[in-house]
Design a protein around this motif. Structure first.
Motif: not given
Length: 185
Positions: A44-46, A136-138, A163-164, A177-180
């Motif tokens: 999904v995309y957050w 850790s956003v970066f 992943s941003t 992008e969230y891979n669950c």
């Protein structure tokens, strides 16, 4: 009155333990006995929208002045972010990420993420997963644990990889992008 309450609480706990010991099964063990564990992956995309009239992320706590710096230490935001199938906000919304994130590092931009992904469409409609971990956003890819779920994701465990996809430095809006990856029954 206090001693009666203490006696009642101890007696209730003892009775519960005796009932579990006598029956040998709990509701959960009976449920799990008849189910097969499976692995589910979805993406999904957050959308973290911090600007505009229809923002999905609002500041609920600002850091003390001595910590106002580049890391956001002490900042806390409550979220109700759309989850979509593609990076475009106009694409099909399949759920919402509801919870909060907070700046927890004085050295780098590091967030504590505490959120439920509430699925609103398809086979898993009405189910949730709970994500709780450090972001850790970066870092190119961040991994956070899935610590539970509900509905078809009852007893879920696993992880998400974030992943941003896009981050706007001017507005603060982000698409991630969230891979669950979930093990559940």
């Amino acid at each position: 009155m206090g001693s009666f309450l203490s006696f009642f609480l101890i007696s209730s706990r003892t009775l519960a333990l005796v009932l579990i010991s006598v029956t040998g099964e709990t509701l959960e063990s009976n449920f799990l006995h008849h189910k097969k564990e499976k692995l589910t992956h979805f993406r999904v995309y957050w959308h973290d929208i911090v600007t505009g009239q229809d923002s999905s992320s609002v500041s609920i706590m600002n850091p003390p002045k001595k910590y106002t710096g580049a890391t956001g230490f002490g900042l806390m935001r409550m979220i109700d972010n759309p989850l979509t199938l593609t990076p475009k906000l106009s694409s099909k919304m399949v759920g919402r990420a509801q919870g909060f994130y907070a700046g927890t590092s004085k050295e780098e931009i590091g967030l504590l993420m505490a959120m439920n992904f509430a699925i609103l469409d398809g086979k898993y409609n009405g189910s949730t997963i709970t994500v709780l971990g450090r972001n850790s956003v970066f870092d190119k890819v961040r991994e956070m644990p899935v610590i539970g779920g509900s509905g078809l994701f009852r007893f879920a465990r696993g992880y998400v990889q974030a992943s941003t996809h896009e981050f706007n430095l001017k507005t603060g809006n982000a698409i991630v992008e969230y891979n669950c990856y979930l093990l559940h029954y």
